[in-house]
Design a protein around this motif. Structure first.
Motif, short mmCIF file in Angstrom:
data_model
loop_
_atom_site.label_atom_id
_atom_site.label_comp_id
_atom_site.label_asym_id
_atom_site.label_seq_id
_atom_site.Cartn_x
_atom_site.Cartn_y
_atom_site.Cartn_z
N GLU A 88 42.18 12.76 -43.86
CA GLU A 88 41.27 12.58 -42.77
C GLU A 88 41.66 12.23 -41.60
O GLU A 88 41.09 12.29 -40.50
CB GLU A 88 40.12 11.60 -43.16
N GLU A 90 42.78 10.72 -38.00
CA GLU A 90 42.14 9.72 -37.00
C GLU A 90 40.51 9.87 -37.13
O GLU A 90 39.87 9.02 -36.50
CB GLU A 90 42.72 10.08 -35.41
N LYS A 91 40.24 10.67 -37.86
CA LYS A 91 38.50 10.68 -38.26
C LYS A 91 38.19 9.36 -38.90
O LYS A 91 37.02 9.20 -38.69
CB LYS A 91 38.41 11.90 -38.91
N PHE A 93 38.84 6.40 -38.30
CA PHE A 93 38.90 5.42 -36.94
C PHE A 93 37.40 5.91 -36.36
O PHE A 93 36.57 5.04 -35.98
CB PHE A 93 39.63 5.77 -35.74
N GLU A 94 37.05 7.34 -36.12
CA GLU A 94 35.60 7.40 -35.60
C GLU A 94 34.39 7.10 -36.82
O GLU A 94 33.54 6.39 -36.32
CB GLU A 94 35.39 9.07 -35.57
N LYS A 95 34.65 7.26 -38.05
CA LYS A 95 33.63 7.06 -39.05
C LYS A 95 33.83 5.32 -39.24
O LYS A 95 32.55 4.93 -39.63
CB LYS A 95 33.82 7.88 -40.38
N PRO A 97 35.36 2.33 -37.30
CA PRO A 97 35.90 1.98 -36.11
C PRO A 97 36.84 0.72 -36.36
O PRO A 97 37.66 0.27 -35.57
CB PRO A 97 34.93 1.76 -35.04
N ARG A 124 44.52 1.01 -33.02
CA ARG A 124 44.46 2.37 -33.91
C ARG A 124 46.07 2.66 -34.03
O ARG A 124 46.40 3.47 -33.14
CB ARG A 124 43.76 3.23 -32.90
#
Length: 444
Positions: A88, A90-91, A93-95, A97, A124
């Motif tokens: 997954e 860096e996705k 971090f989006e899902k 945070p 991050r």
């Protein structure tokens, strides 16, 4: 994170490779001054070591992270490691945070540097394999082993097989083998510390190719098997394409090399095997089974099977069912097919309905249970060398494991229970489909 007490909590999902990866991470964290706690509420850093093999693995990860989210305001920091992290990226971090660190297994050697950045307040941090770090196999210098008697050694990482259903090549990268002298040095250290049961690990462990050109996989088994103090050498998981006769020769010649082979077949149909890109046929696989059955020792055989792969017909499934009789497995680990991200099978029409998959899985496991009951009965009256693993006070039994990797529950007339990690001679008096029962045989 306070300098006085850098505490961490580790949660691990998945296979033995993942469990051993966590031992490496825990050892590294402790070397860097962190203290492990058993409750996430008491931890300042929470690490989640993930697996992406099974169905809906990503959803399970994010569901677990959502449970952790309530602790975000308590000043805790979160890290996602392992296969889902690699998949997954860096996705995550989006899902989620509130996660501060995402790292795949190939980057664990960089963990000390990533921890420094984390402690400095960086939000991050990624340790993701970019294909330039693949040739460096993570060493286990700071491994904290969870079992003082049985220990794991990773001898090969990654996979070059690219089976059409499998995500491992995309999360673990290409195959890279560890130098045999490094393996032997770790095995020697473990033996000197009292480890008697050593298990060699790899996604395809018998695909091992010594970078030094000194030892074949079979020779690595033998070299560890002769170390002073070593009672058992195990290995998992084998791939049929790289399974060679010299492995059986070593098992026959070396009592310390365990009489158990896990050889995943996945399907009994050559047509389905072709669609799976396994690059062998049913007949080719059965030739290897023939080598095992021809051995002088009674070698336990176990396997993995996937039911409901795209295009699997009832006839294909019946060929898998017939394989149970032809081989006579001691255990089968069976699963319904599910699409995994980035794999070639994602583009195949999932033609087998879920209810048919479920029905086939149940039929297979019901049939295997009966065959397994018969297979275990062959041990009646035998005396087995059993490693003590625990005690069941409710049943008044000692729990252990045979060299064939079978659970053995037994009793003893001795007033003092045998120590954990010790070995006991046990005469088998009863058998069940998944375990054996016996009585300790008194020395002399």
């Amino acid at each position: 994170m306070s300098a006085a007490a850098k505490t961490f909590y580790m949660e691990t999902f998945g296979c033995q490779m993942n469990a051993h990866d966590s031992e490496k991470v825990i050892g590294t964290l402790e070397h860097e001054g962190y203290v492990r706690v058993q409750d996430e509420e008491a931890a300042e850093l929470i690490l989640y070591n993930t697996c992406s093999i099974r169905d809906k693995a990503e959803q399970k990860v994010f569901h677990r992270l959502n449970e952790y989210k309530r602790m975000q305001g308590e000043g805790k920091q979160f890290a996602v490691l392992g296969c889902v992290a690699q998949q997954e990226g860096e996705k995550i971090f989006e899902k989620a945070p509130f996660v501060s660190l995402v790292s795949g297994s190939a980057s664990y050697r960089n963990l000390p540097e990533m921890l420094v950045r984390l402690e400095a307040g960086e939000k991050r941090i990624t340790g993701l394999d970019d294909r330039r770090t693949q040739d460096a196999t993570f060493d286990t210098e700071f491994t904290t082993r969870s079992n003082p008697h049985r220990g794991y050694i990773t001898i090969i990482e990654g996979c070059d097989k690219f089976c059409s259903y499998c995500v491992v090549p995309y999360t673990r990268g290409k195959e890279r083998s560890r130098a045999s002298d490094s393996i032997m040095a770790e095995a020697q250290r473990m033996a000197s510390l009292g480890y008697t049961d050593i298990q060699l690990l790899g996604q395809n462990v018998n695909s091992y190719r010594d970078p030094l050109g000194q030892r074949t996989f079979a020779q690595v088994l033998e070299s560890i098997g002769v170390l002073h103090g070593v009672r058992r050498v195990r290995f998992t998981t084998s791939h049929p394409r790289d399974f060679t006769p010299d492995i059986i020769e070593v098992i026959d010649r070396m009592p310390t090399v365990c009489d158990h082979v896990h050889l995943p077949v996945q399907s009994g149909s050559s047509a389905v095997l072709k669609a799976m890109q396994r690059e062998y046929t049913r007949e080719w696989y059965l030739e290897r089974i023939g080598w095992i059955k021809a051995a002088k020792r009674d070698i336990s055989m176990t396997t993995d099977i996937i039911v409901g792969f795209p295009g699997e017909t009832e006839e294909d499934f019946e060929m898998t069912m017939s394989l149970l009789d032809e081989v006579g497995y001691d255990a089968v680990y069976a699963f319904q097919y599910s699409q995994r991200p980035n794999t070639p099978a994602v583009g195949m029409p999932d033609t087998v309905p879920d209810d048919v998959k479920s029905s086939r899985l149940q039929r297979l496991m019901d049939a295997q249970r009966e065959r397994q009951r018969i297979a275990y009965e062959r041990h009646m009256g035998q005396v087995m060398d059993v490693m003590v693993e625990g005690y069941n006070s409710q049943r008044g039994q000692i729990t252990g494991r045979s060299s064939q990797n079978k659970t053995v529950n037994f009793t003893t007339t001795q007033p003092i229970l045998p120590a954990l990690g010790s070995y006991q001679q046990v005469k088998i008096t009863r058998s069940f489909p998944n375990s054996l029962v016996g009585e300790a045989v008194l020395a002399g």
